[in-house]
Design an enzyme around this catalytic site. Structure first.
Site, short mmCIF file in Angstrom:
data_model
loop_
_atom_site.label_atom_id
_atom_site.label_comp_id
_atom_site.label_asym_id
_atom_site.label_seq_id
_atom_site.Cartn_x
_atom_site.Cartn_y
_atom_site.Cartn_z
N PHE A 12 0.95 -1.15 -0.10
CA PHE A 12 0.16 -0.01 -0.14
C PHE A 12 0.83 1.18 -0.09
N SER A 86 2.09 -6.37 8.15
CA SER A 86 1.87 -5.01 8.80
C SER A 86 0.38 -5.24 9.40
N THR A 101 10.14 -11.44 9.17
CA THR A 101 10.50 -10.34 7.91
C THR A 101 10.75 -9.28 8.68
N THR A 131 6.16 2.79 12.95
CA THR A 131 4.75 3.09 13.11
C THR A 131 4.59 3.67 14.42
N ASP A 132 3.48 4.38 14.75
CA ASP A 132 3.22 4.86 16.07
C ASP A 132 2.79 3.71 17.00
N GLU A 133 2.50 2.49 16.64
CA GLU A 133 2.23 1.51 17.59
C GLU A 133 3.20 0.98 18.40
N TYR A 157 2.82 -7.57 16.08
CA TYR A 157 3.07 -6.49 15.13
C TYR A 157 4.17 -5.33 15.69
N SER A 160 7.39 -6.53 17.00
CA SER A 160 8.36 -6.86 15.85
C SER A 160 8.87 -5.17 15.21
N LYS A 161 8.01 -4.50 15.29
CA LYS A 161 8.35 -3.07 14.72
C LYS A 161 9.35 -2.28 15.56
N ASN A 256 -13.40 5.09 15.88
CA ASN A 256 -13.83 4.01 14.77
C ASN A 256 -15.11 4.02 14.37
N PRO A 303 -8.06 -8.73 20.63
CA PRO A 303 -7.30 -9.06 21.94
C PRO A 303 -6.45 -7.92 22.09
P1 NAD Z 1 1.48 -3.73 3.13
O1 NAD Z 1 1.19 -5.03 3.84
O2 NAD Z 1 0.34 -3.06 2.46
O3 NAD Z 1 2.78 -4.00 2.29
C1 NAD Z 1 3.93 -4.74 2.85
C2 NAD Z 1 4.54 -5.17 1.33
O4 NAD Z 1 5.66 -5.83 1.99
C3 NAD Z 1 3.88 -6.00 0.62
O5 NAD Z 1 3.97 -5.64 -0.68
C4 NAD Z 1 4.48 -7.33 0.77
O6 NAD Z 1 4.49 -7.93 -0.25
C5 NAD Z 1 6.00 -6.98 1.20
N1 NAD Z 1 6.63 -7.90 1.98
C6 NAD Z 1 6.32 -8.48 3.22
N2 NAD Z 1 7.06 -9.28 3.37
C7 NAD Z 1 8.26 -9.22 2.71
C8 NAD Z 1 9.52 -9.91 2.62
N3 NAD Z 1 10.16 -10.83 3.57
N4 NAD Z 1 10.44 -9.36 1.72
C9 NAD Z 1 10.09 -8.37 0.74
N5 NAD Z 1 8.89 -7.79 0.64
C10 NAD Z 1 7.86 -8.27 1.67
O7 NAD Z 1 1.78 -2.76 4.21
P2 NAD Z 1 1.77 -1.12 4.25
O8 NAD Z 1 0.45 -0.67 5.05
O9 NAD Z 1 1.84 -0.50 2.95
O10 NAD Z 1 3.18 -0.76 5.41
C11 NAD Z 1 4.29 -0.66 4.86
C12 NAD Z 1 5.34 -0.03 5.84
O11 NAD Z 1 4.48 0.98 6.55
C13 NAD Z 1 5.29 -1.10 6.93
O12 NAD Z 1 6.58 -1.33 7.27
C14 NAD Z 1 4.31 -0.92 8.24
O13 NAD Z 1 4.70 -1.22 9.26
C15 NAD Z 1 4.58 0.65 8.09
N6 NAD Z 1 3.26 1.55 8.37
C16 NAD Z 1 2.07 1.16 7.90
C17 NAD Z 1 0.99 2.25 8.51
C18 NAD Z 1 -0.31 1.94 7.91
O14 NAD Z 1 -1.29 2.74 8.28
N7 NAD Z 1 -0.49 1.09 6.97
C19 NAD Z 1 1.07 3.16 9.48
C20 NAD Z 1 2.86 3.51 9.88
C21 NAD Z 1 3.35 2.57 9.13
O1 DAU Z 2 -1.00 3.05 13.46
C1 DAU Z 2 -0.37 2.76 12.38
C2 DAU Z 2 -0.59 1.36 12.04
O2 DAU Z 2 -2.14 1.38 11.52
C3 DAU Z 2 0.07 0.60 11.14
O3 DAU Z 2 1.40 0.35 11.89
C4 DAU Z 2 -0.41 -0.75 10.93
O4 DAU Z 2 0.56 -1.38 9.80
C5 DAU Z 2 -1.81 -0.58 10.06
O5 DAU Z 2 -2.39 -1.78 9.75
C6 DAU Z 2 -2.71 0.12 11.11
O6 DAU Z 2 -2.80 -0.51 12.19
P1 DAU Z 2 -4.35 -0.56 13.02
O7 DAU Z 2 -4.51 -1.71 13.70
O8 DAU Z 2 -4.79 0.68 13.46
O9 DAU Z 2 -5.43 -0.82 11.70
P2 DAU Z 2 -6.50 -1.34 11.12
O10 DAU Z 2 -7.04 -0.90 9.75
O11 DAU Z 2 -6.36 -2.83 11.21
O12 DAU Z 2 -7.73 -0.93 12.31
C7 DAU Z 2 -8.00 0.45 12.68
C8 DAU Z 2 -8.88 0.51 13.84
O13 DAU Z 2 -10.13 -0.13 13.28
C9 DAU Z 2 -8.52 -0.32 14.85
O14 DAU Z 2 -8.68 0.41 16.07
C10 DAU Z 2 -9.44 -1.80 14.70
C11 DAU Z 2 -10.61 -1.23 14.06
N1 DAU Z 2 -11.13 -2.11 13.09
C12 DAU Z 2 -10.43 -2.89 12.23
C13 DAU Z 2 -11.02 -3.63 11.42
C14 DAU Z 2 -9.95 -4.32 10.35
C15 DAU Z 2 -12.38 -2.71 13.02
O15 DAU Z 2 -13.14 -2.09 14.13
N2 DAU Z 2 -12.97 -3.66 12.45
C16 DAU Z 2 -12.38 -4.07 11.46
O16 DAU Z 2 -12.79 -4.79 10.51
#
Ligand code: NAD
Ligand code: DAU
Length: 367
Positions: A12, A86, A101, A131-133, A157, A160-161, A256, A303
């Site tokens: 993404f 992620s 990973t 991530t902020d997590e 998750y 690990s980050k 949410n 959980p």
């Molecule tokens: P995503 O799951 O959409 O994408 C992850 C990508 O990494 C995928 O294309 C996957 O194929 C690739 N990948 C996974 N394992 C791999 C491996 N072993 N070798 C090579 N490629 C591999 O994740 P995202 O939401 O785009 O998140 C990207 C980064 O940003 C992550 O590091 C995540 O922790 C961080 N992040 C995400 C968010 C969010 O809201 N999505 C917020 C803050 C930080």
């Molecule tokens: O804060 C940054 C993080 O945001 C990133 O590091 C992660 O990679 C990313 O996945 C995201 O984590 P969250 O757990 O916050 O995102 P998610 O979209 O899974 O959930 C957002 C909120 O919505 C969370 O409080 C859980 C809730 N949720 C999620 C899903 C999938 C629901 O209530 N119903 C759902 O079906």
């Protein structure tokens, strides 16, 4: 001109970053390394793979031999490291791949960068996306996370980050590797895999499927439009100090349930304005005279579900003059438009692995 290794560029945020970076820096060369796990979608960056500035490599960040070859062959001087497992829910069920990973993969990249750059470290940069997590959970009235906030991860998750962030810091402190780290809040926008809250809800509303809200829906996230995240990373690569961490956020906290209700309203308004949507999505409640909110279902909570995240953005705004450009209402509109205009992209993902995942989560497919 830079030679950049972008890991996870078919995911993404990685895909959005590749588009952003090539638009802003068309003279640079990019190598995208992606294992194409369930969340890696090569189609997302297919138009760029045709261009000569971008090489796509299907491979694993844990494969040291491959990483060494890529550094040597492409004279990599910059790494932007997105690749990760992620999704928090998946980490709770199957943590092993997150450790491999997110921790081992990051270490493999760091070790290779150090070996490759050791004799000429000038102008090199390893930027780690985090991530902020890692900071853990906030109470309703707690101040937002600053860069000094102690790490207190609460899911596999997040742990690990956090471990990967620590390894990045160690490579700077112990070996002098020029690193930077960014810790960002929740992103939303185009190309987000439909297991995450916003795309899952948008698609379920269009398809007339239940909207699973965890617990009572009062959990709070701070949302940032993905292109603003990409701009922030760009600002750090251009002017951020090595050895530093920058928090990135949208100053945009919302519960949410309130967010899901807003998505429902947005879709109802779109159907009201555009008659063609009813024939494309005949199962959407609005077509049958019902509000989309009627699909909301409160389900068993995640959980260890963190109650609230919020980001203090003072450092990046004062030091790098970074401020988000896209407000939440415009960002949600852009996101809905993208999912409406790219149905083929998400329809291809809705079968197979994603349905297996929904079956594991809810004991049934998402049908
Ligand atoms: P995503 O799951 O959409 O994408 C992850 C990508 O990494 C995928 O294309 C996957 O194929 C690739 N990948 C996974 N394992 C791999 C491996 N072993 N070798 C090579 N490629 C591999 O994740 P995202 O939401 O785009 O998140 C990207 C980064 O940003 C992550 O590091 C995540 O922790 C961080 N992040 C995400 C968010 C969010 O809201 N999505 C917020 C803050 C930080
Ligand atoms: O804060 C940054 C993080 O945001 C990133 O590091 C992660 O990679 C990313 O996945 C995201 O984590 P969250 O757990 O916050 O995102 P998610 O979209 O899974 O959930 C957002 C909120 O919505 C969370 O409080 C859980 C809730 N949720 C999620 C899903 C999938 C629901 O209530 N119903 C759902 O079906």
């Amino acid at each position: 001109m830079r030679n950049i290794l972008i890991t996870g560029g078919a995911g993404f945020i990685g895909a959005n970053f590749v588009y952003y970076w090539l638009r802003e820096n068309p003279e640079d060369h990019i190598v995208v390394l992606d294992a194409l796990t369930y969340s890696g979608v090569k189609l997302s960056i297919e138009p760029l793979i045709q261009q000569e500035q971008l090489i796509f490599v299907h491979g694993d960040i844990c494969d040291k031999t491959l990483i060494i070859t890529l550094f040597e062959k492409h004279q990599i001087d910059t790494v932007v490291h997105f690749a990760a497992e992620s999704h928090v829910d998946r980490s709770i069920l199957t943590p092993d791949e997150f450790i491999r990973t997110n921790i081992q993969g990051t270490q493999t990249l760091l070790g290779t960068a150090l070996e490759s750059w050791r004799d000429n470290i000038e102008g090199k940069r390893f930027h780690h996306i985090s991530t902020d997590e890692v900071y853990g959970d906030l109470g309703l009235h707690d101040p937002a996370f600053t860069e000094q906030h102690p790490y207190a991860p609460r899911s596999p998750y997040a742990a690990s980050k956090a471990a990967s962030d620590m390894m990045v810091r160690v490579y700077n402190h112990t070996y002098g590797l020029p690193v930077s780290i960014s810790n960002c809040s929740n992103n939303y926008g185009p190309y987000q895999f439909p297991e995450k809250l916003i795309p899952l809800m948008l698609i379920n509303i269009l398809m007339g499927k239940p909207l699973p809200v965890y617990g009572d829906g009062s959990h709070i996230r701070d949302w940032l439009y993905v292109e603003d995240h990409c701009r922030a990373i760009g600002a750090i690569l251009e002017s951020g100090r090595t050895g530093e961490t920058y928090n990135i956020g949208g100053d945009n906290q919302i519960q949410n349930l309130e967010l899901v209700q807003e998505l429902c309203r947005l879709i109802d308004m779109s159907f009201d304005a555009d008659d063609a949507l009813a024939s494309r999505f005949p199962d959407c409640p609005y077509v049958h005279g019902n509000a989309s909110e009627s699909l909301i279902r409160f389900v068993k909570d995640r959980p260890g579900h963190d109650r609230r995240y919020a980001i203090n953005t003072k450092k990046i705004s004062t030091e790098l003059s970074f401020h988000p450009h896209v407000d939440f209402s415009s960002g949600l509109g852009l996101t809905l438009d993208w999912y409406l205009n790219n149905e083929t992209w998400w329809q291809t993902l809705m079968s197979g692995e994603l349905n297996d995942w929904f079956k594991t989560q809810y004991g049934q497919t998402n049908k």
